[in-house]
Design an enzyme around this catalytic site. Sequence first.
Site, mmCIF file in Angstrom:
data_model
loop_
_atom_site.group_PDB
_atom_site.id
_atom_site.type_symbol
_atom_site.label_atom_id
_atom_site.label_comp_id
_atom_site.label_asym_id
_atom_site.label_seq_id
_atom_site.Cartn_x
_atom_site.Cartn_y
_atom_site.Cartn_z
ATOM 1 N N ASP A 68 37.561 28.365 35.682
ATOM 2 C CA ASP A 68 38.627 29.462 35.849
ATOM 3 C C ASP A 68 37.087 30.190 36.582
ATOM 4 O OD1 ASP A 68 40.179 31.436 35.129
ATOM 5 O OD2 ASP A 68 38.995 32.240 33.507
ATOM 6 N N HIS B 139 35.336 32.772 41.856
ATOM 7 C CA HIS B 139 35.107 34.002 41.693
ATOM 8 C C HIS B 139 33.247 34.008 41.713
ATOM 9 C CE1 HIS B 139 39.097 34.760 40.328
ATOM 10 N NE2 HIS B 139 38.634 34.987 39.777
ATOM 11 N N LYS C 127 33.959 34.280 28.091
ATOM 12 C CA LYS C 127 34.768 35.063 27.154
ATOM 13 C C LYS C 127 34.322 35.491 25.622
ATOM 14 C CE LYS C 127 38.451 34.190 29.857
ATOM 15 N NZ LYS C 127 38.567 34.963 31.219
ATOM 16 N N LYS D 58 45.016 31.324 42.702
ATOM 17 C CA LYS D 58 44.238 30.078 42.120
ATOM 18 C C LYS D 58 45.482 29.738 40.967
ATOM 19 C CE LYS D 58 41.738 31.398 38.665
ATOM 20 N NZ LYS D 58 41.248 31.854 37.788
ATOM 21 N N LYS E 259 38.019 43.390 45.473
ATOM 22 C CA LYS E 259 37.343 44.570 44.346
ATOM 23 C C LYS E 259 35.965 45.547 45.530
ATOM 24 C CE LYS E 259 37.827 42.611 40.168
ATOM 25 N NZ LYS E 259 37.660 42.460 39.633
ATOM 26 N N GLU F 126 32.641 38.780 29.726
ATOM 27 C CA GLU F 126 34.521 39.486 29.723
ATOM 28 C C GLU F 126 34.069 39.478 27.869
ATOM 29 O OE1 GLU F 126 37.406 38.825 32.152
ATOM 30 O OE2 GLU F 126 36.325 36.342 31.663
HETATM 31 C C1 BG6 Z 1 40.459 35.387 36.797
HETATM 32 C C2 BG6 Z 1 40.000 34.429 35.484
HETATM 33 O O1 BG6 Z 1 40.524 34.734 37.693
HETATM 34 O O2 BG6 Z 1 39.339 36.525 37.059
HETATM 35 C C3 BG6 Z 1 40.347 35.200 34.799
HETATM 36 O O3 BG6 Z 1 41.353 33.155 35.556
HETATM 37 C C4 BG6 Z 1 39.747 36.177 33.960
HETATM 38 O O4 BG6 Z 1 40.299 34.027 33.367
HETATM 39 C C5 BG6 Z 1 39.957 37.004 35.386
HETATM 40 O O5 BG6 Z 1 39.529 37.289 32.813
HETATM 41 C C6 BG6 Z 1 38.869 37.889 35.296
HETATM 42 O O6 BG6 Z 1 39.068 39.039 36.420
HETATM 43 P P1 BG6 Z 1 38.922 41.208 36.305
HETATM 44 O O7 BG6 Z 1 39.077 41.068 38.167
HETATM 45 O O8 BG6 Z 1 39.444 41.226 34.859
HETATM 46 O O9 BG6 Z 1 37.038 40.312 36.210
#
Ligand code: BG6
Length: 490
Positions: free
Chosen positions: A239, A244, A344, A152, A186, A220
């Site tokens: 993003d 996701h 974030k 991505k 995951k 996050e």
């Molecule tokens: C990525 C995003 O695809 O996934 C990031 O670009 C994000 O911004 C990340 O922090 C989160 O992934 P994980 O596995 O840390 O939850």
Amino acid sequence: LKNTPANIVIFGGFGDLAWRKLIPAFYNLFIHDYMPKQFAIYAVHYQGLPEGAYEKHMLEGVNLFSRSGKAKKEEWKRFTDHLYFFQGDFTIEDTYTRLKEKLEANDAEWKTRATRLFYYSVAPNFIETISSFISQFNIADNRQKDRLVIEKPFGTDLASARALNELLNKLFYEDQIYRIDHYLGKEVVQNIVAFRFANHIFEPLWNNKYIEQIQISVTETVSVGTRGSYYDKSGALRDMVQNHMLQLLSLVAMDCPGNYDAESIRHQKVKVLKKVRPFNSASVAQHVVRAQYTKGVVNGKPQVGYKEENNVSRKSTTETYVSLKLYIDNTRWKGVPFYLRTGKCMDKQASEIVVQFKDTPYKIFKDDVVPNRLIISIQPRQRISLLFEGKVPGLEMKLMPLEMDFSYKRSFTDEAPEAYETLLLDALHGDATQFIRADQVETAWAIVMPILDNWVKDSSDMKKYKAGSSGPVEAENLFSDGKVKWLSLP
Ligand code: BG6
């Protein structure tokens, strides 16, 4: 499958993803004996490096990020016998001439036509060039054996994703194209299908008759950090939500696939995404909240506001937080709100799916009864918990919410593989179940497009939240009845 020789080419093999994720994942697959006996990894990078510098840098990455901890000297040495730094500009023929020679030389030595995996760990503007050269040089011409793994962002909107699909589908077969979404690798995410369809007791309840609402949260604590220039053009919706979070939604909401295979599962996932009620100006205004973090404190450390981050415009209108309410218009989900949120610099890191069941239809107890809640915690805790009401020990009939808890830590001694290990191995074996098909990516873009289109017209709805907080207060207004809010375990 395991012993099928493999040639792996990583475009962008010296980049951050290779350093943090890809090489540590291949290394772990290697030391746990999942890699074939004969394999070679070519890490393509445009600049030359001094002898040994590549291996040294990657060893540092493995030592920092591998789940198995520091590499053992002997094992690392054996691994690097398969790892080659390959200096080459993606945009010139010479790179592909030399690559082809390497791949063919290995085939000759291994006396077989090896699997070829081309990993695009590159900025999106290189995808077209690399693909055209791969096609021109006929190095991915074996439909059964050759695969392209595309990271991505897959496009920046529906039109660009469509154009990219058209280009790739002109040069390769769709079944060679592995669009990667690391969330699908995951462990707990992979368990959603098992949980829902290998148990008979949940599926009868998995609908609007018993479920009140579903929440999907990926909060996050990290900031945009060094990724300002990418992130400022992207934002949380592109993003995280387009990929996701809509993938999580489709796993939670889809119907039972006919089989556990790539086509059946992806068919059901795309089918349910197509039923998401399209957003329009009114529902964007009412059901979508976007916000930017301002100065604050995260995990005890001071954090600058988003607009003060490096490589972010001081006038940026990019969202670092988004929450939204959506509906799926089919018989299973009619009337059930799905709440999604991600941001974030929030107060905690947690990826969770909360299924909130309806209240009991008839009350026989004096005490208030908390409706049942099922929580699928993807990270940092890996667990599935069911909240239920029970009697407090004692002489009276007094109730309280209790928890049935399945935790990975308690139930399994082996550490789960990293998402990238699972997905890279699947790609090597030609299993596309956990990768995104062209129509899935386009359907997901189609869902978010009306939001993006409305946002560009007017940015006056941009809210603020303090770094280290639980998000903008306005996000609570999504819950129109005022009773419900963002849920978690009590
Ligand atoms: C990525 C995003 O695809 O996934 C990031 O670009 C994000 O911004 C990340 O922090 C989160 O992934 P994980 O596995 O840390 O939850």
